[in-house]
Design a protein around this motif. Structure first.
Motif, short mmCIF file in Angstrom:
data_model
loop_
_atom_site.label_atom_id
_atom_site.label_comp_id
_atom_site.label_asym_id
_atom_site.label_seq_id
_atom_site.Cartn_x
_atom_site.Cartn_y
_atom_site.Cartn_z
N GLU A 106 25.51 -7.50 24.32
CA GLU A 106 25.87 -8.97 25.14
C GLU A 106 27.23 -9.82 25.50
O GLU A 106 27.51 -10.09 26.37
N GLU B 275 16.41 -3.66 21.58
CA GLU B 275 16.61 -5.34 21.79
C GLU B 275 17.79 -5.10 22.75
O GLU B 275 17.78 -5.96 23.66
N GLN C 118 17.50 -6.99 26.58
CA GLN C 118 18.44 -7.68 27.10
C GLN C 118 18.97 -7.83 28.01
O GLN C 118 19.57 -8.20 28.63
N SER D 255 19.21 -9.74 32.05
CA SER D 255 20.18 -10.90 32.33
C SER D 255 21.02 -10.07 33.91
O SER D 255 22.08 -10.94 34.50
#
Length: 247
Positions: free
Chosen positions: A25, A60, A64, A68
């Motif tokens: 993230e 995961e 992601q 993105s």
């Protein structure tokens, strides 16, 4: 900042090893901020090379990142090669006109990455090197600070021809000429940066520029183990010997 008009493609190369929770993230956030100042006609491809992590990298996270980031390649290494070895592995696979590499946690301010891209895109430099300001050393653990400052001093003493004496900044960029030299490095540990700049400084046809870089807020530095220091001193001696016999 005035960004030059260009359609040169750019590869961002990020090594990681046992990253912190939420690293994917954070990397997406850094990428989004970086792209906010890059011309829309520039294709930016991100490479993340996992240097044999024992924990922290999950499927995961990769899913992601792939969802993105439009142009993304994940390179998992089965064993730990060291930062230099991992970067060579990824940069060898890169296809862009320009390459910028830094750690996956983006330890330096984004303004530094933007300036590095601008210098490369202008086409006047083959290699652009980040040079750390004095505040950087104030933030280091004692053992790492002593080693970093000692290495800088040894560069002045033993490598007077080095165009930049602060060789270990983790933010560097280059074009195809610089890439070819980078792939000639052999050191797998941290002093691959120094080995690269020794090679650059010996080439009269390579144009190098440097920029000051600043550590962003929230970055914490690990201490250096005595074994790591001994390994890096051995690597320094190896570079020195090879440099002497290649004159």
């Amino acid at each position: 900042m005035t960004t030059p008009k260009t359609n040169k493609s750019l590869d961002l190369v990020h090594p990681c090893y046992n990253p912190h929770p939420g690293w994917a993230e954070d990397l997406i956030r850094h990428y989004t901020l970086f792209m906010s100042r890059i011309p829309t006609d520039v294709v930016v491809h991100m490479y993340v090379v996992d240097d044999g992590s024992k924990h922290g990298v999950h499927s995961e996270d990769i899913d992601q990142l792939q969802q993105s980031i439009p142009h993304f390649t994940f390179i998992p290494l089965s064993q730990n090669l060291g930062k230099g070895g991992a970067l060579r592995h990824a940069i060898r696979e890169s296809q862009g006109d320009l390459v910028i590499y830094t750690d996956a946690d983006y330890p330096y301010k984004m303004e530094n990455a933007w300036e590095m891209y601008q210098r490369l895109a202008e086409g006047n430099a083959d290699v652009v090197v980040g040079v750390r300001d004095e505040q950087y050393y104030d933030q280091l653990p004692f053992r790492r600070k002593i080693f970093s400052l000692s290495l800088k001093l040894m560069n002045y003493l033993f490598f007077p021809g080095l165009k930049v004496k602060d060789t270990q900044s983790g933010l560097k960029g280059f074009n195809a000429k610089g890439k070819a030299l980078f792939l000639k490095t052999t050191i797998s540990a941290f002093l691959f940066d120094m080995e690269f700049l020794v090679l650059v400084s010996k080439q009269k046809d390579i144009q190098m520029e440097w920029i000051y870089v600043q550590v962003r807020e929230g970055i914490h530095f690990s201490t250096m183990k005595p074994r790591t220091i001994l390994t890096e001193l051995f690597n320094f001696a190896s570079i020195l010997i090879r440099g002497f016999f290649s004159k």
